[in-house]
Scaffold this active site. Structure first.
Site, PDB file in Angstrom:
ATOM      1  N   ASN A 192       0.822  -1.214   0.000  1.00  0.00           N
ATOM      2  CA  ASN A 192       0.000   0.000   0.000  1.00  0.00           C
ATOM      3  C   ASN A 192       0.860   1.271   0.000  1.00  0.00           C
ATOM      4  OD1 ASN A 192      -2.389  -1.558   0.210  1.00  0.00           O
ATOM      5  ND2 ASN A 192      -2.002  -1.800   2.397  1.00  0.00           N
ATOM      6  N   HIS A 237     -14.027  -2.107   7.003  1.00  0.00           N
ATOM      7  CA  HIS A 237     -12.834  -2.840   7.438  1.00  0.00           C
ATOM      8  C   HIS A 237     -13.056  -3.555   8.780  1.00  0.00           C
ATOM      9  CE1 HIS A 237      -8.543  -3.085   8.832  1.00  0.00           C
ATOM     10  NE2 HIS A 237      -8.407  -3.429   7.566  1.00  0.00           N
ATOM     11  N   GLU A 264     -16.194   3.977   4.456  1.00  0.00           N
ATOM     12  CA  GLU A 264     -14.840   4.310   4.011  1.00  0.00           C
ATOM     13  C   GLU A 264     -14.959   5.221   2.795  1.00  0.00           C
ATOM     14  OE1 GLU A 264     -12.605   0.649   3.359  1.00  0.00           O
ATOM     15  OE2 GLU A 264     -13.397  -0.187   5.215  1.00  0.00           O
ATOM     16  N   SER A 312     -10.944  -0.756   0.621  1.00  0.00           N
ATOM     17  CA  SER A 312      -9.592  -1.320   0.546  1.00  0.00           C
ATOM     18  C   SER A 312      -9.471  -2.502  -0.401  1.00  0.00           C
ATOM     19  CB  SER A 312      -9.128  -1.727   1.943  1.00  0.00           C
ATOM     20  OG  SER A 312     -10.028  -2.634   2.528  1.00  0.00           O
ATOM     21  N   ASP A 334     -13.614   6.457   7.159  1.00  0.00           N
ATOM     22  CA  ASP A 334     -12.252   5.916   7.196  1.00  0.00           C
ATOM     23  C   ASP A 334     -11.591   6.267   5.860  1.00  0.00           C
ATOM     24  OD1 ASP A 334     -10.085   4.150   6.725  1.00  0.00           O
ATOM     25  OD2 ASP A 334     -10.908   2.643   8.075  1.00  0.00           O
ATOM     26  N   HIS A 358      -7.234   4.598   2.702  1.00  0.00           N
ATOM     27  CA  HIS A 358      -6.671   4.418   1.359  1.00  0.00           C
ATOM     28  C   HIS A 358      -6.806   5.662   0.480  1.00  0.00           C
ATOM     29  CE1 HIS A 358      -5.668   0.212   1.915  1.00  0.00           C
ATOM     30  NE2 HIS A 358      -6.730   0.201   2.706  1.00  0.00           N
ATOM     31  N   LYS A 410      -0.033   3.765   4.879  1.00  0.00           N
ATOM     32  CA  LYS A 410      -0.244   3.373   3.480  1.00  0.00           C
ATOM     33  C   LYS A 410       0.444   4.427   2.597  1.00  0.00           C
ATOM     34  CE  LYS A 410      -4.203   0.987   5.325  1.00  0.00           C
ATOM     35  NZ  LYS A 410      -3.427  -0.155   5.798  1.00  0.00           N
TER      36      LYS A 410
HETATM   37  C1  LIG Z   1      -9.912   0.685   5.506  1.00  0.00           C
HETATM   38  C2  LIG Z   1      -8.857   0.398   6.522  1.00  0.00           C
HETATM   39  N1  LIG Z   1      -8.986   0.879   7.760  1.00  0.00           N
HETATM   40  C3  LIG Z   1      -8.059   0.636   8.700  1.00  0.00           C
HETATM   41  C4  LIG Z   1      -6.927  -0.097   8.430  1.00  0.00           C
HETATM   42  C5  LIG Z   1      -5.929  -0.374   9.507  1.00  0.00           C
HETATM   43  O1  LIG Z   1      -4.851   0.516   9.408  1.00  0.00           O
HETATM   44  P1  LIG Z   1      -3.421   0.101   9.988  1.00  0.00           P
HETATM   45  O2  LIG Z   1      -2.809  -0.821   8.995  1.00  0.00           O
HETATM   46  O3  LIG Z   1      -2.693   1.389  10.142  1.00  0.00           O
HETATM   47  O4  LIG Z   1      -3.669  -0.573  11.292  1.00  0.00           O
HETATM   48  C6  LIG Z   1      -6.737  -0.589   7.132  1.00  0.00           C
HETATM   49  C7  LIG Z   1      -5.500  -1.330   6.748  1.00  0.00           C
HETATM   50  O5  LIG Z   1      -5.311  -2.456   6.945  1.00  0.00           O
HETATM   51  C8  LIG Z   1      -7.737  -0.372   6.170  1.00  0.00           C
HETATM   52  O6  LIG Z   1      -7.625  -0.886   4.937  1.00  0.00           O
END
Ligand SMILES: Cc1ncc(COP(=O)(O)O)c(C=O)c1O
Length: 387
Positions: free
Chosen positions: A48, A136, A180, A184, A209, A212, A241
């Site tokens: 990412n 997520h 989101e 993702s 969120d 991405h 990311k």
């Molecule tokens: C949409 C989403 N939110 C949260 C996360 C978690 O973030 P992190 O990898 O910083 O824990 C991710 C990544 O895995 C994600 O894709």
């Protein structure tokens, strides 16, 4: 074998029989959209690190400088002695980047979602919660901690969200929408303007969120929430990311941040992010607004990839970003294709249930600004040859 191991072996057997056993493999990110694995250099379509910042010298330098100056650890949680001037400065910089009143750092995106959602719901007793079907896992963790039932709307179907708000939300004292801005595993984006209008119509709080989208989309990479300034109540994003480092933020009103630093367990009861992490974030925030050329290049790469997949009759869903799925369907077919592509020199993750719905196992192709159009064309040719 210990008593515990007996239970764990049985559980692992079940995972293995379901064909879902996973293991760790060492890799090393390289510049130019490459990655090293098992002594080979592969073209990396799995990470990412969209803007190539993970190996950017400025991030490494500042992480090293801040470590030299302030040490390797922060010593305590933020509310005890763990808050340094650097934490406050970086948080002010994030707030400015997101055009919000205030921001708060978290150790990771997972931790931010898992901590903030239950804290919000504790302040909104009886709230009805509306979630996109594909949010997520970390948001589900937050909802599970809160013990809250969710009303799930079909993925990115804002008509369905509105129907649910009208049918399940009106009797509740408050409403919370969780979604989101870029998904993702699908690389599609939410219609922010419409989402905001729906939230306002139904007097709902909006949590988005931007894991991405941060760094890649919106003006100067400020995320899609920047398209609707001041309209998203709670913005979450990560530094792990496109920003090439580690950690996460929540951005919003001063009141939101004051509340969370008092009430979010995953903020209160954890050690403050260390200087190296802060240095890398600080450097990324200096670089990202000026990276329009890389963002435009990612757009061009995405268009080329989607056109190439479509020409080969491969479904890329509703992707319109740097994340492009090639939906294969069966789990074993997606896994086998990913393995053959790795043999051919391309690292492309196969994603399968439970991460994605059954029957939609896929290659998740993540573009990096270091890729060339030739890299994309070569991947397409390899997919065609290996399919
Ligand atoms: C949409 C989403 N939110 C949260 C996360 C978690 O973030 P992190 O990898 O910083 O824990 C991710 C990544 O895995 C994600 O894709």
């Amino acid at each position: 074998m210990s008593r515990l191991d007996v239970h764990l072996e049985a559980a692992l057997d079940r995972i293995t029989r379901a064909g879902q056993r996973r293991s760790l493999r060492a890799s090393a990110l390289l510049p130019g959209g490459r990655i090293e694995r098992a002594g080979r250099t592969l073209v990396d379509f799995s990470s990412n690190d969209y803007l190539g910042l993970a190996r950017h010298p400025l991030l490494a330098e500042r992480a090293a400088e801040w470590t030299q100056a302030h040490g390797a650890g922060s010593g305590a949680s933020r509310l005890v002695t763990g808050t340094s001037e650097a934490h406050l400065q970086v948080e002010a910089k994030i707030a400015a980047f997101k055009h919000c009143e205030a921001a708060l750092l978290f150790a990771s995106g997972w931790q931010a979602n898992a901590a903030v959602i239950p804290a919000l719901l504790a302040a909104m007793p009886g709230a009805a919660v509306f979630t996109d079907r594909l949010i997520h896992a970390s948001m589900h963790a937050g909802l599970a901690i809160a013990g809250t039932r969710q009303h799930r709307f079909a993925h990115n179907d804002l008509d369905h969200l509105e129907t649910l708000l009208a049918s399940k939300g009106t009797d509740a004292p408050a409403r919370l929408i969780l979604t989101e801005s870029v998904f993702s595993m699908d690389g599609d984006r939410v219609d922010m303007a419409r989402l905001v209008a729906i939230a306002q119509r139904h007097d709902a709080t909006l949590f988005v969120d931007e894991a991405h989208a941060t760094g890649v989309l919106g003006p100067q990479g400020r995320g899609l929430s920047a398209l609707v300034p001041g309209q998203v109540d709670v913005i979450m994003g990560t530094f792990s990311k496109a920003l090439g480092g580690f950690g996460a933020y929540i951005a919003g009103s001063r009141t939101l941040i004051d509340y969370l630093l008092n009430a979010a367990s995953g903020f209160v009861f954890t050690t403050a992010p260390p200087p190296a992490v802060l240095g890398a974030i600080d450097a990324a925030l200096d670089l990202v607004p000026g990276m329009d050329a890389q963002r435009s290049h990612l757009t061009v790469l995405g268009e080329r990839l989607r056109a190439g997949l479509a020409a080969r009759n491969l479904d890329h869903g509703a992707s319109s970003t740097q994340i492009v799925p090639a939906i294969i369907g069966a789990e074993d077919a997606a896994m086998a294709l990913s393995a053959r592509l790795e043999e051919a020199g391309f690292l492309v993750s196969a994603i399968r249930p439970p991460t994605v719905p059954p029957g939609t196992s896929r290659l998740r192709i993540a573009l990096r600004a270091g890729h060339s159009l030739n890299d994309v064309d070569a991947l397409l040719a390899a997919i065609e040859a290996q399919q």
